[in-house]
Design a protein around this motif. Structure first.
Motif, PDB file in Angstrom:
ATOM      1  N   CYS A   1       0.770  -1.375  -0.001  1.00  0.00           N
ATOM      2  CA  CYS A   1       0.188   0.061  -0.082  1.00  0.00           C
ATOM      3  C   CYS A   1       0.856   1.257   0.198  1.00  0.00           C
ATOM      4  N   VAL A   2       1.954   1.184   0.825  1.00  0.00           N
ATOM      5  CA  VAL A   2       2.877   2.337   0.803  1.00  0.00           C
ATOM      6  C   VAL A   2       3.593   2.551  -0.724  1.00  0.00           C
ATOM      7  N   LYS A   3       3.891   1.476  -1.138  1.00  0.00           N
ATOM      8  CA  LYS A   3       4.497   1.491  -2.400  1.00  0.00           C
ATOM      9  C   LYS A   3       3.495   2.148  -3.442  1.00  0.00           C
ATOM     10  N   LEU A   4       2.176   1.566  -3.399  1.00  0.00           N
ATOM     11  CA  LEU A   4       1.311   1.972  -4.317  1.00  0.00           C
ATOM     12  C   LEU A   4       1.027   3.400  -4.062  1.00  0.00           C
ATOM     13  N   GLU A   5       1.053   3.867  -3.014  1.00  0.00           N
ATOM     14  CA  GLU A   5       0.653   5.484  -2.802  1.00  0.00           C
ATOM     15  C   GLU A   5       1.872   6.247  -3.412  1.00  0.00           C
TER      16      GLU A   5
END
Length: 511
Positions: A379-383
């Motif tokens: 999720c962090v990477k997607l953000e």
């Protein structure tokens, strides 16, 4: 009184009077042929004046019996009495001698009297007459009966004492076996209570087992609400499915064990009933033997009971009784041992099952934690990617604006070039409308502007396509981020709150 000669003759005539004394043997004389036995009285003698003597006083000892009873000085040798010189009576012979009853020895009878018995015989006859034979028999019978009764009473006392000893020994033996049976009964009763408590624990564990199964199923159901990109059979999903399967297996084992416990409880109750019957029988028997031991001949509760001195039809041998007592206790102990082993298996199953479930719950929690961690990182990477994509979209939009501005400038230049060419083509008259260098230059400029415009339009289309792709990618990123947020909300928040209610092994053991 008789003279010595008479006594010697009596000894000869009665050898059985003193059988211990050696007989005095004299030479026998026999008559010759043709001789006859003389019938003269050997005691007869001629009368001589002055022969009659004064009476002599007879002496009787102080301890002598009455005169009519036999005296110590009486002769019992059987003297043959003879007549003296005085007296006309015929001499007779007594019949109380060994020759009595023989022909020719009967006394001579005259008209005055006969001489048949002696004084000693008369006294003995008096003694015989005065001694009542029935009384002697009565006394003898009395003594015999009293002796027999005393002996019988003594024998009965001895037998009663022996019976009392045997009864005491029997009571002691019964008390010992009653104690053994009572201890066995107490042990099986305690075992039944303990097994019943463990059975309640197992039932409670079965009821508690519904909670982790419901939690696992709810977790699986909650994970079905994830968005489609996250609907994967990851490790957490596998562990949750395995957790549901383990719960089902534990429930099956619990139910099988509960069925065994029910069967064992029936066996325990049957063994308890059998040992209670044995204990009750021994209590009754002990009371009867104690009552019999306390009964005496003076007791007021004793009666005649005809026909009781025989073996009952249901009587058993002592060996069988001891064998039955041992077998009864042994059977009850075997049932109790089986119950103890089953209880041990039951508690082991509960503890092992709860530990396995706790281990599987830890594995599931670890898999969920790894999934949540990976999802958070993703999720962090997607953000970050979304931010980069947004920046790229902004740059592409700026580029598109720049291209549009450039196309506008190219379009103005194109209009300028077209206006110039139109003015030259349609404004110059006649021959002036020639293909001069300016015309070629304007034509080349118009062509270049057209090509540049087309090229810029192509770039604009490419930029718009890239922007469209970036926008689509942005949507995908935003959708994926929302999916991951949804998954994080399910796995990290909702499932964690649900799984916080999982029972511990201590709760299963203390159920």
């Amino acid at each position: 009184m008789s003279n010595p000669t008479s006594r010697n003759m009596n000894k000869l005539n009665c050898p059985y009077i003193c059988p211990n004394a050696p007989p005095i043997l004299e030479k026998s004389s026999y008559l010759q042929a043709g001789q006859k036995k003389s019938h003269e009285n050997p005691f007869a003698s001629p009368y001589v004046p002055g022969l009659i003597q004064p009476p002599e006083k007879k002496y009787y000892p102080a301890d002598a019996p009455p005169h009519y009873l036999p005296q110590q000085m009486d002769s019992t040798s059987g003297d043959i009495l003879g007549m003296g010189p005085i007296g006309p009576w015929a001499a007779g012979h007594v019949d109380w001698t060994p020759q009595a009853g023989m022909t020719g020895v009967r006394p001579v009878v005259d008209k005055y009297s006969i001489t048949r018995y002696s004084t000693g015989e008369w006294r003995r006859n008096n003694l015989h007459t005065l001694t009542p034979r029935a009384t002697d028999k009565a006394k003898a019978l009395d003594a015999s009966i009293k002796g027999d009764i005393a002996k019988a009473l003594k024998d009965m006392d001895d037998m009663q004492n022996d019976s009392n000893k045997k009864l005491k020994e029997r009571v002691k033996n019964l008390a010992h076996w009653k104690k053994q049976v009572q201890n066995t009964l107490k042990a099986i009763s305690q075992e039944i209570q303990t097994l019943d408590a463990d059975r309640d624990k197992l039932k409670s564990a079965c009821r508690i087992l519904m909670l982790p199964e419901a939690i696992s199923r709810e977790c699986l159901e909650l994970r079905t609400f994830r968005y489609e990109p996250d609907l994967v059979r990851d490790d957490a999903e596998q562990e949750l499915i395995k957790e549901v399967s383990i719960v089902g297996e534990i429930r099956r084992v619990f139910q099988d064990t509960l069925a065994k416990v029910e069967v064992q409880m029936a066996h325990n109750k049957a063994a308890k009933a059998a040992i209670e019957f044995d204990w009750s029988d021994k209590i009754s028997t002990l009371k009867i033997d104690n009552r019999n031991l306390n009964l005496t001949s003076e007791s007021n509760l004793i009666l005649h009971h005809p026909g009781v001195a025989r073996w009952p039809e249901n009587a058993t041998s002592l060996e069988y009784w001891e064998h039955f007592c041992k077998e009864s206790i042994r059977n009850c102990e075997e049932v109790r041992k089986k119950s103890e082993n089953l209880r041990g298996d039951l508690m082991t199953i509960i503890l092992k099952g709860s530990q396995d479930m706790k281990t599987q719950a830890d594995r599931t929690n670890l898999a969920l934690a790894e999934t949540v961690s990976a999802t958070e990182q993703l999720c962090v990477k997607l953000e970050e990617t979304l931010k980069s994509n947004l920046q790229t979209i902004a740059d592409v939009e700026k580029l598109i604006d720049y291209l549009k501005e450039s196309l506008r400038k190219v379009d103005e230049r194109d209009k300028l070039s077209n206006t110039r060419l139109r003015n030259r083509n349609y404004g110059r008259p006649h021959v002036e409308n020639c293909r001069d260098e300016a015309q070629y230059g304007l034509m080349a400029e118009a062509k270049f502007i057209k090509e540049t415009s087309e090229s810029l339009k192509g770039k604009l289309r490419e930029a718009e396509a890239v922007r469209a792709e970036l926008m689509k990618y942005r949507g995908e990123l935003e959708k994926d981020i929302a999916c991951k947020r949804k998954s994080l909300n399910i796995d990290q928040d909702r499932i964690s709150r649900v799984r916080a209610h999982l029972p511990t092994p201590e709760e299963f053991a203390d159920a």
